[in-house]
Write a protein that holds these residues in place. Structure first.
Motif, PDB file in Angstrom:
ATOM      1  N   ALA A  53       9.431  52.847  77.338  1.00  0.00           N
ATOM      2  CA  ALA A  53       9.154  54.056  78.112  1.00  0.00           C
ATOM      3  C   ALA A  53       9.429  53.822  79.600  1.00  0.00           C
ATOM      4  N   GLU A  54       9.027  52.660  80.089  1.00  0.00           N
ATOM      5  CA  GLU A  54       9.281  52.351  81.507  1.00  0.00           C
ATOM      6  C   GLU A  54      10.776  52.210  81.774  1.00  0.00           C
ATOM      7  N   ARG A  55      11.471  51.559  80.877  1.00  0.00           N
ATOM      8  CA  ARG A  55      12.916  51.397  81.048  1.00  0.00           C
ATOM      9  C   ARG A  55      13.615  52.754  81.087  1.00  0.00           C
ATOM     10  N   LEU A  56      13.206  53.652  80.227  1.00  0.00           N
ATOM     11  CA  LEU A  56      13.818  54.977  80.188  1.00  0.00           C
ATOM     12  C   LEU A  56      13.484  55.759  81.462  1.00  0.00           C
ATOM     13  N   ALA A  57      12.240  55.628  81.940  1.00  0.00           N
ATOM     14  CA  ALA A  57      11.844  56.309  83.174  1.00  0.00           C
ATOM     15  C   ALA A  57      12.657  55.810  84.353  1.00  0.00           C
ATOM     16  N   VAL A  58      12.873  54.504  84.419  1.00  0.00           N
ATOM     17  CA  VAL A  58      13.665  53.912  85.496  1.00  0.00           C
ATOM     18  C   VAL A  58      15.110  54.383  85.406  1.00  0.00           C
ATOM     19  N   ALA A  59      15.645  54.437  84.196  1.00  0.00           N
ATOM     20  CA  ALA A  59      17.027  54.885  84.019  1.00  0.00           C
ATOM     21  C   ALA A  59      17.190  56.331  84.465  1.00  0.00           C
ATOM     22  N   ASP A  60      16.202  57.157  84.152  1.00  0.00           N
ATOM     23  CA  ASP A  60      16.258  58.566  84.563  1.00  0.00           C
ATOM     24  C   ASP A  60      16.166  58.709  86.083  1.00  0.00           C
ATOM     25  N   PHE A  61      15.379  57.843  86.708  1.00  0.00           N
ATOM     26  CA  PHE A  61      15.163  57.932  88.156  1.00  0.00           C
ATOM     27  C   PHE A  61      16.451  57.658  88.932  1.00  0.00           C
ATOM     28  N   GLY A  62      17.266  56.744  88.413  1.00  0.00           N
ATOM     29  CA  GLY A  62      18.537  56.435  89.047  1.00  0.00           C
ATOM     30  C   GLY A  62      18.545  55.063  89.680  1.00  0.00           C
ATOM     31  N   PRO A  63      19.713  54.467  89.860  1.00  0.00           N
ATOM     32  CA  PRO A  63      19.823  53.135  90.468  1.00  0.00           C
ATOM     33  C   PRO A  63      19.277  53.133  91.896  1.00  0.00           C
ATOM     34  N   VAL A  64      18.743  51.980  92.304  1.00  0.00           N
ATOM     35  CA  VAL A  64      18.220  51.852  93.669  1.00  0.00           C
ATOM     36  C   VAL A  64      19.310  52.162  94.691  1.00  0.00           C
ATOM     37  N   ALA A  65      20.516  51.733  94.414  1.00  0.00           N
ATOM     38  CA  ALA A  65      21.625  51.963  95.352  1.00  0.00           C
ATOM     39  C   ALA A  65      21.887  53.446  95.584  1.00  0.00           C
ATOM     40  N   ASP A  66      21.569  54.276  94.591  1.00  0.00           N
ATOM     41  CA  ASP A  66      21.767  55.718  94.731  1.00  0.00           C
ATOM     42  C   ASP A  66      20.565  56.402  95.376  1.00  0.00           C
ATOM     43  N   ILE A  67      19.374  55.884  95.105  1.00  0.00           N
ATOM     44  CA  ILE A  67      18.144  56.506  95.598  1.00  0.00           C
ATOM     45  C   ILE A  67      17.822  56.093  97.036  1.00  0.00           C
ATOM     46  N   ALA A  68      18.074  54.846  97.371  1.00  0.00           N
ATOM     47  CA  ALA A  68      17.656  54.292  98.667  1.00  0.00           C
ATOM     48  C   ALA A  68      18.192  55.054  99.886  1.00  0.00           C
ATOM     49  N   PRO A  69      19.460  55.498  99.903  1.00  0.00           N
ATOM     50  CA  PRO A  69      19.966  56.179 101.106  1.00  0.00           C
ATOM     51  C   PRO A  69      19.147  57.391 101.533  1.00  0.00           C
ATOM     52  N   GLU A  70      18.724  58.215 100.582  1.00  0.00           N
ATOM     53  CA  GLU A  70      17.947  59.399 100.947  1.00  0.00           C
ATOM     54  C   GLU A  70      16.551  59.008 101.426  1.00  0.00           C
TER      55      GLU A  70
END
Length: 223
Positions: A53-70
């Motif tokens: 469940a945690e792995r799937l939640a992390v996958a849905d959230f998106g890679p750190v490289a994509d999330i970090a800029p915003e």
């Protein structure tokens, strides 16, 4: 040895990718963790094991490289807002203290400033008014104004650089005004007045504070 789960590992990675004010960074990380936890609990309620469940939640959230800029943009604007507010308040306070010190000391002078000195003094005064107004606008743009105007990390970087330039300008102006003022020698051997002491303290302390905040602003914008 405790092995971090996918959510803990993700948040740790995100923390390492971000630079900015500690409290604002902590709030963003808490928000991210809460969102991931909620998503994992939802998947877990459908019958998935916690780890999956945690792995799937992390996958849905998106890679750190994509999330970090915003996230970094938000941190940079937070630092820029704080820097702009500090510069505006510091320049206003320093100008007020210097003006009061000048008026207090000038009562015993017979000296009259020449045209060049008067021009320099007026330039410093009007620059202070302009800086306070611009700092207020910048603080608003990085806060409530972000809803109406588009500002990003380049604006935050410019705010930090501007803070450092402001410090350099007023240090240079203050040195010149002091060097050619009768106050430079009028208290020789008699100590300095309380007003001069207050002006000196503000002159030495506030620029350091503004410079540090400006550098933090540039660092947050460049991260």
């Amino acid at each position: 040895m405790v092995i971090a789960g996918p959510i803990d590992a993700y948040v740790t990675s995100l923390r390492g990718a971000l630079r900015g004010p500690r409290s604002a960074k902590a709030d963003l990380l808490t928000e991210a963790r809460d969102g991931l936890t909620d998503a994992a609990e939802h998947y877990e309620s459908t019958g998935l094991p916690r780890l999956a469940a945690e792995r799937l939640a992390v996958a849905d959230f998106g890679p750190v490289a994509d999330i970090a800029p915003e996230y970094q943009r938000e941190l940079a604007l937070t630092q820029a807002r704080r820097t702009a507010a500090l510069v505006g308040a510091a320049v206003a306070a320093q100008s007020l203290v210097s003006e009061l010190a000048w008026r207090h000391e000038s009562t015993s002078w017979t000296w009259q400033p020449n045209n060049l000195y008067a021009l320099l003094a007026n330039t410093v005064d009007y620059a202070a008014y302009a800086v306070v107004a611009a700092a207020l606008l910048a603080a608003l743009a990085c806060g409530i104004g972000a809803r109406y105007v588009t500002v990003g990390r380049s604006f935050a970087r410019a705010t930090g650089i501007a803070a450092i330039v402001v410090v350099a300008f007023f240090i240079a102006g203050g040195i010149l005004l002091s060097a050619f003022s009768p106050a430079w020698t009028s208290h020789s051997g008699t100590g300095i007045s309380a007003w001069n002491a207050a002006a000196s303290a503000a002159t030495m302390t506030l620029p350091v504070w503004m410079t540090v905040s400006g550098l933090r602003c540039v660092r947050a914008a460049a991260a």
